[in-house]
Structure formats: structure tokens, C-alpha cells
Scaffold this motif. Structure first.
Motif, PDB file in Angstrom:
ATOM      1  N   VAL A  90       0.822  -1.208   0.000  1.00 32.32           N
ATOM      2  CA  VAL A  90       0.000   0.000   0.000  1.00 32.32           C
ATOM      3  C   VAL A  90       0.855   1.257   0.000  1.00 32.32           C
ATOM      4  O   VAL A  90       0.464   2.289  -0.561  1.00 32.32           O
ATOM      5  CB  VAL A  90      -0.942  -0.002   1.226  1.00 32.32           C
ATOM      6  N   ILE A  91       2.039   1.195   0.592  1.00 25.85           N
ATOM      7  CA  ILE A  91       2.849   2.397   0.844  1.00 25.85           C
ATOM      8  C   ILE A  91       3.169   3.193  -0.420  1.00 25.85           C
ATOM      9  O   ILE A  91       2.916   4.402  -0.470  1.00 25.85           O
ATOM     10  CB  ILE A  91       4.138   2.029   1.615  1.00 25.85           C
TER      11      ILE A  91
ATOM     12  N   ALA B 199      -2.342   2.856  11.500  1.00 26.38           N
ATOM     13  CA  ALA B 199      -1.274   3.853  11.520  1.00 26.38           C
ATOM     14  C   ALA B 199       0.052   3.275  12.024  1.00 26.38           C
ATOM     15  O   ALA B 199       1.127   3.766  11.663  1.00 26.38           O
ATOM     16  CB  ALA B 199      -1.690   5.039  12.388  1.00 26.38           C
ATOM     17  N   ALA B 200      -0.022   2.227  12.859  1.00 27.85           N
ATOM     18  CA  ALA B 200       1.188   1.652  13.455  1.00 27.85           C
ATOM     19  C   ALA B 200       1.872   0.618  12.568  1.00 27.85           C
ATOM     20  O   ALA B 200       2.943   0.113  12.920  1.00 27.85           O
ATOM     21  CB  ALA B 200       0.839   1.014  14.798  1.00 27.85           C
ATOM     22  N   ARG B 201       1.314   0.312  11.416  1.00 25.50           N
ATOM     23  CA  ARG B 201       1.942  -0.663  10.537  1.00 25.50           C
ATOM     24  C   ARG B 201       3.292  -0.128  10.050  1.00 25.50           C
ATOM     25  O   ARG B 201       3.404   1.063   9.729  1.00 25.50           O
ATOM     26  CB  ARG B 201       1.028  -0.980   9.340  1.00 25.50           C
ATOM     27  N   PRO B 202       4.288  -1.000   9.963  1.00 24.48           N
ATOM     28  CA  PRO B 202       5.637  -0.551   9.574  1.00 24.48           C
ATOM     29  C   PRO B 202       5.633   0.184   8.233  1.00 24.48           C
ATOM     30  O   PRO B 202       5.131  -0.328   7.224  1.00 24.48           O
ATOM     31  CB  PRO B 202       6.429  -1.859   9.476  1.00 24.48           C
ATOM     32  N   GLY B 203       6.170   1.385   8.252  1.00 26.91           N
ATOM     33  CA  GLY B 203       6.307   2.181   7.044  1.00 26.91           C
ATOM     34  C   GLY B 203       5.080   2.976   6.650  1.00 26.91           C
ATOM     35  O   GLY B 203       5.146   3.836   5.760  1.00 26.91           O
TER      36      GLY B 203
ATOM     37  N   ALA C 125      -2.581   9.516   3.944  1.00 30.43           N
ATOM     38  CA  ALA C 125      -3.778   9.318   4.762  1.00 30.43           C
ATOM     39  C   ALA C 125      -3.438   9.146   6.232  1.00 30.43           C
ATOM     40  O   ALA C 125      -4.157   9.637   7.110  1.00 30.43           O
ATOM     41  CB  ALA C 125      -4.559   8.104   4.255  1.00 30.43           C
ATOM     42  N   VAL C 126      -2.349   8.434   6.507  1.00 32.80           N
ATOM     43  CA  VAL C 126      -1.919   8.242   7.895  1.00 32.80           C
ATOM     44  C   VAL C 126      -1.359   9.547   8.451  1.00 32.80           C
ATOM     45  O   VAL C 126      -1.700   9.974   9.564  1.00 32.80           O
ATOM     46  CB  VAL C 126      -0.874   7.108   7.985  1.00 32.80           C
TER      47      VAL C 126
END
Length: 262
Positions: free
Chosen positions: A190-191, A213-217, A223-224
Motif C-alpha cells: 500500500v505504501i 497507523a502503526a503498521r511498519p512504514g 492518509a496516515v
């Protein structure tokens, strides 16, 4: 006259039949039904989504059972073996939902009312799309249907995002009818797509934006960074029926319009 004793294995036939004034035909509903609210009070609950109380359904002496998708194929097969007439719809698009409403209406002798109802829903979508065409910039949108593993939005969701003024960042996956083909092997996919808005609708459980929001990267995702992580309640968007074409798309449009103003 059409069928007189209908069991609805999912919510969308229940909502449709109530909207058409044909709720007296319904003798059993899905336990996941929330629309309309009165249905939960009036009708016995005889199924989940992947399971059903077959004996309880048979006791209701249905002359027609309505369900949705390959996921309910085993329920359908068992009922057919027991002599019950079953219709499993498999629509996955906005046009498919509108056609479904008209077909169900025709089956219960309410063809004209169903056409009028579908036409009204279409006019509502057209109005939202006209408003969205005035946006100075369209947001890139990531819609998440499930989080463990990540599953992207189904086709009608991607179409409603487009109507509301956004662009789904996983259009190829949206075209896949089966959830297993919309699984993202790695959340990092997604990044680089840099969605401006993330919608979460974790079918049956509360969306947790702090976990997203806490997912790596993911802190690099606009959006985050901007706090544009929004829940769309699953009964509003993940049922392939009237709710998605009315309240669901309206909520998506509201959030996109607010993003555009910001």
C-alpha cells in the motif's frame, strides 16, 4: 402471486422486500440483519453468513430462500436436497445491485415498484457523481475490507468510491469477485500507492485506525500522516444491496468532500 414464505439468508433481500412493502412474505432472516431495524424484532433469525439452522428453516416451511455468493453454496445445496427452492445471487457491481433489486421485485409481483425504487437509487448516485465532478482534485483511496490478512475492497465498493469522487488504488483486485483473490501478500504494497484516504470496513468488527497507523512504514502514507483513516460501518457498504447505494456511498462522499475542502 410469487413466493409467500421467504427466508432471507443475508440482509439485502430483507431490506429490499421491506422497501417494496413486501415484508409480510419474509418468515426468516439472517442474524446479521440490521436494516431495517424493525426486521430484527419481527422476524426469526435462522442463519449467519457461512452457516444456517437448516432444521429451523425447514420448520418455517419456506417456498423460497434467497442467499448470496459462493460462500453460501453449501447452505443452498443442503436446502435444495431437502426440497426447498433456492436463489443464490452473485452480483458484484453497482449495476448488478440495481438489477438484483428489480429481479427480486419481479419474483414477488412488485416489478414496477422495484423499477421505481432502483431508478430512485440510480438518481441518487447520479447526483453524488455530479457533485464529485466539481472537486478540484480527486483523492487516491485505499479501502480495506479485512485486516488479518489485508483484503482490498470488492467491485461495487470501488465503483462507489469513484462515483463519490475518489480513485481506488487497487482497481485490478477490485475486479476479482472472490475475497481470496483480493488479499495483499504484504501490507507494504500500500505504501508506494500513497492513498490520501483510507477507509476501513472490517466486516463484523470495529475498525482500529491506530492499528493501521502503526503498521511498519505506513507513517509515510498521506492518509496516515493527515489522519484520514475512516470507518465505514460494514452494514452500510459490504452488503450488496440498497444500503451501499444510499447511506454507504453518501458517507464515502461526505468524507471525500471534507478532504477536498481541507
Amino acid at each position: 402471486m410469487g413466493p409467500q414464505r421467504i427466508v432471507c439468508l443475508t440482509e439485502e433481500p430483507t431490506e429490499t422486500l421491506y422497501a417494496l412493502g413486501e415484508q409480510h412474505r419474509i418468515v426468516g432472516i439472517s442474524g446479521f440483519t440490521v436494516r431495517p431495524a424493525i426486521a430484527r424484532k419481527e422476524k426469526p433469525k435462522v442463519s449467519a453468513f457461512t452457516s444456517a439452522k437448516i432444521d429451523d428453516i425447514l420448520k418455517l416451511q419456506p417456498d423460497f430462500v434467497v442467499g448470496f455468493s459462493d460462500i453460501q453454496s453449501e447452505i443452498a445445496a443442503e436446502l435444495i436436497k431437502r426440497g426447498v427452492e433456492v436463489w443464490i445471487s452473485n452480483h458484484r457491481s453497482v449495476d448488478g445491485i440495481l438489477d438484483y433489486i428489480q429481479r427480486l421485485g419481479a419474483l414477488v409481483g412488485a416489478a414496477q415498484r422495484a423499477r421505481d425504487y432502483a431508478d430512485g437509487l440510480r438518481r441518487g448516485l447520479d447526483a453524488i457523481e455530479r457533485d464529485s465532478q466539481r472537486l478540484q482534485r480527486r483523492p487516491k483511496v485505499y479501502f480495506e475490507e479485512w485486516d488479518e490478512p489485508l483484503i482490498t475492497g470488492i467491485r461495487w465498493v470501488a465503483e462507489l468510491v469513484r462515483i463519490a469522487g475518489g480513485d481506488d488504488v487497487f482497481p485490478r483486485q477490485a475486479a476479482e469477485p472472490l475475497a481470496k483473490h483480493r488479499i495483499l501478500a504484504d501490507p507494504a504494497q500500500v505504501i508506494p500507492l500513497a492513498p490520501d484516504i483510507v477507509f476501513g470496513s472490517w466486516c463484523g468488527k470495529k475498525f482500529r485506525p491506530e492499528r493501521v497507523a502503526a503498521r511498519p512504514g505506513w507513517d509515510a502514507i498521506p492518509a496516515v500522516r493527515d489522519g484520514e483513516l475512516h470507518e465505514i460501518k460494514s452494514p452500510l457498504i459490504l452488503q450488496p444491496g440498497p444500503a451501499a447505494l444510499s447511506d454507504g456511498v453518501a458517507e464515502i462522499a461526505r468524507i471525500i468532500q471534507a478532504w477536498a475542502r481541507r
